[in-house]
Design a protein around this motif. Structure first.
Motif, PDB file in Angstrom:
ATOM      1  N   PRO A  46       0.825  -1.209   0.000  1.00 10.09           N
ATOM      2  CA  PRO A  46       0.000   0.000   0.000  1.00 10.09           C
ATOM      3  C   PRO A  46       0.866   1.269   0.000  1.00 10.09           C
ATOM      4  O   PRO A  46       1.856   1.341   0.720  1.00 10.09           O
ATOM      5  CB  PRO A  46      -0.803  -0.104   1.294  1.00 10.09           C
ATOM      6  N   ILE A  47       0.466   2.235  -0.827  1.00  7.20           N
ATOM      7  CA  ILE A  47       1.209   3.486  -0.925  1.00  7.20           C
ATOM      8  C   ILE A  47       0.283   4.672  -0.698  1.00  7.20           C
ATOM      9  O   ILE A  47      -0.929   4.556  -0.836  1.00  7.20           O
ATOM     10  CB  ILE A  47       1.920   3.635  -2.290  1.00  7.20           C
ATOM     11  N   THR A  48       0.894   5.791  -0.358  1.00  6.89           N
ATOM     12  CA  THR A  48       0.160   7.048  -0.203  1.00  6.89           C
ATOM     13  C   THR A  48       0.588   7.978  -1.338  1.00  6.89           C
ATOM     14  O   THR A  48       1.574   7.721  -2.022  1.00  6.89           O
ATOM     15  CB  THR A  48       0.494   7.720   1.144  1.00  6.89           C
ATOM     16  N   ARG A  49      -0.164   9.051  -1.504  1.00  7.11           N
ATOM     17  CA  ARG A  49       0.220  10.047  -2.521  1.00  7.11           C
ATOM     18  C   ARG A  49       1.607  10.581  -2.179  1.00  7.11           C
ATOM     19  O   ARG A  49       1.920  10.823  -1.031  1.00  7.11           O
ATOM     20  CB  ARG A  49      -0.762  11.209  -2.535  1.00  7.11           C
ATOM     21  N   GLY A  50       2.422  10.747  -3.185  1.00 12.88           N
ATOM     22  CA  GLY A  50       3.752  11.312  -2.974  1.00 12.88           C
ATOM     23  C   GLY A  50       4.762  10.348  -2.375  1.00 12.88           C
ATOM     24  O   GLY A  50       5.859  10.757  -2.015  1.00 12.88           O
ATOM     25  N   ALA A  51       4.408   9.077  -2.260  1.00 12.34           N
ATOM     26  CA  ALA A  51       5.307   8.120  -1.613  1.00 12.34           C
ATOM     27  C   ALA A  51       6.398   7.598  -2.539  1.00 12.34           C
ATOM     28  O   ALA A  51       7.395   7.084  -2.066  1.00 12.34           O
ATOM     29  CB  ALA A  51       4.501   6.942  -1.058  1.00 12.34           C
ATOM     30  N   LEU A  52       6.215   7.724  -3.842  1.00 11.55           N
ATOM     31  CA  LEU A  52       7.179   7.174  -4.791  1.00 11.55           C
ATOM     32  C   LEU A  52       7.984   8.279  -5.455  1.00 11.55           C
ATOM     33  O   LEU A  52       7.622   9.447  -5.407  1.00 11.55           O
ATOM     34  CB  LEU A  52       6.453   6.335  -5.848  1.00 11.55           C
ATOM     35  N   LYS A  53       9.065   7.883  -6.106  1.00 11.61           N
ATOM     36  CA  LYS A  53       9.922   8.833  -6.812  1.00 11.61           C
ATOM     37  C   LYS A  53       9.120   9.564  -7.888  1.00 11.61           C
ATOM     38  O   LYS A  53       8.110   9.079  -8.366  1.00 11.61           O
ATOM     39  CB  LYS A  53      11.094   8.096  -7.459  1.00 11.61           C
ATOM     40  N   ALA A  54       9.648  10.703  -8.303  1.00 10.68           N
ATOM     41  CA  ALA A  54       8.953  11.567  -9.259  1.00 10.68           C
ATOM     42  C   ALA A  54       8.629  10.861 -10.570  1.00 10.68           C
ATOM     43  O   ALA A  54       7.594  11.141 -11.176  1.00 10.68           O
ATOM     44  CB  ALA A  54       9.784  12.817  -9.530  1.00 10.68           C
ATOM     45  N   ASN A  55       9.482   9.918 -11.015  1.00 11.05           N
ATOM     46  CA  ASN A  55       9.202   9.260 -12.297  1.00 11.05           C
ATOM     47  C   ASN A  55       7.961   8.365 -12.224  1.00 11.05           C
ATOM     48  O   ASN A  55       7.447   7.964 -13.257  1.00 11.05           O
ATOM     49  CB  ASN A  55      10.419   8.490 -12.815  1.00 11.05           C
ATOM     50  N   TYR A  56       7.475   8.057 -11.022  1.00  6.89           N
ATOM     51  CA  TYR A  56       6.247   7.275 -10.867  1.00  6.89           C
ATOM     52  C   TYR A  56       5.037   8.167 -10.573  1.00  6.89           C
ATOM     53  O   TYR A  56       3.941   7.673 -10.340  1.00  6.89           O
ATOM     54  CB  TYR A  56       6.393   6.241  -9.753  1.00  6.89           C
ATOM     55  N   GLU A  57       5.216   9.475 -10.581  1.00  7.08           N
ATOM     56  CA  GLU A  57       4.121  10.381 -10.247  1.00  7.08           C
ATOM     57  C   GLU A  57       2.891  10.189 -11.135  1.00  7.08           C
ATOM     58  O   GLU A  57       1.763  10.135 -10.616  1.00  7.08           O
ATOM     59  CB  GLU A  57       4.599  11.835 -10.308  1.00  7.08           C
ATOM     60  N   PRO A  58       3.038  10.035 -12.456  1.00  8.68           N
ATOM     61  CA  PRO A  58       1.841   9.790 -13.284  1.00  8.68           C
ATOM     62  C   PRO A  58       1.118   8.493 -12.898  1.00  8.68           C
ATOM     63  O   PRO A  58      -0.107   8.419 -12.947  1.00  8.68           O
ATOM     64  CB  PRO A  58       2.387   9.696 -14.710  1.00  8.68           C
ATOM     65  N   VAL A  59       1.880   7.490 -12.489  1.00  9.64           N
ATOM     66  CA  VAL A  59       1.284   6.212 -12.065  1.00  9.64           C
ATOM     67  C   VAL A  59       0.476   6.417 -10.788  1.00  9.64           C
ATOM     68  O   VAL A  59      -0.673   5.972 -10.684  1.00  9.64           O
ATOM     69  CB  VAL A  59       2.393   5.150 -11.847  1.00  9.64           C
TER      70      VAL A  59
END
Length: 186
Positions: free
Chosen positions: A128-141
């Motif tokens: 489970p992830i929250t908004r903003g939890a991943l690197k910028a290159n995954y932002e569209p995902v």
């Protein structure tokens, strides 16, 4: 106990000294232990700082990740033509992915077969992830994930990094931690 010999202490005298130190330490610990604030003060802090005790919405996703770099091969410094071929291979692979999904093949099985991402072996499942939890290159995902209802799959997402297909598996809504859970944090 060799240092006891240097001081001319007997074993019994050293044991008494250790025991006395332990008793004094326990007394000081009990006597001067911090007193927790009253429950009504804790409740006041809890109510004043509700945002501190609110867990954000989290979502579990499955992801088919086709980064262009994965289709380059072993070229150390890829040319423009190499990149063009990588883009073409990624689009071709995504076409096969979509055909299989449309024919009823399970998303996890398709992810295991085609995805080049870090979680491909697990059917593309992410914790489970929250908004903003991943690197910028995954932002569209992540942005696509947070617009999907549970069980829905996105359109193909095309970024500078590659092509993606995201499926929202589970939505855990935002929740306020109970007062009982929050007390140790206060």
């Amino acid at each position: 106990f060799c240092w006891c010999r240097e001081r001319n202490w007997s074993r019994e005298r050293e044991l008494k000294s250790i025991k006395r130190s332990m008793v004094v330490g326990m007394f000081v610990n009990e006597r001067f232990k911090p007193v927790p604030p009253p429950r009504d003060q804790l409740l006041k802090i809890y109510e004043e700082q509700r945002e501190r005790f609110t867990e954000p919405e989290r979502r579990t996703m499955r992801l088919i990740d086709l980064p262009y770099r994965a289709f380059l091969g072993a070229t150390a410094t890829p040319s423009a033509e190499d990149w063009k071929q990588a883009h073409s291979k990624a689009r071709e692979t995504m076409g096969r992915v979509l055909e299989e999904l449309e024919s009823g093949v399970d998303f996890a099985a398709v992810a295991m077969q085609y995805s080049k991402g870090v979680n491909a072996a697990g059917g593309g499942t992410w914790k489970p992830i929250t908004r903003g939890a991943l690197k910028a290159n995954y932002e569209p995902v992540v942005n696509a994930l947070f617009t999907l209802p549970e069980g829905a799959t996105s359109e193909v997402l095309s970024t500078e990094e590659g092509l993606f297909l995201v499926r929202c598996e589970k939505i855990e809504p935002q929740r306020l931690i109970s007062f009982e859970e929050a007390q140790p944090l206060i």
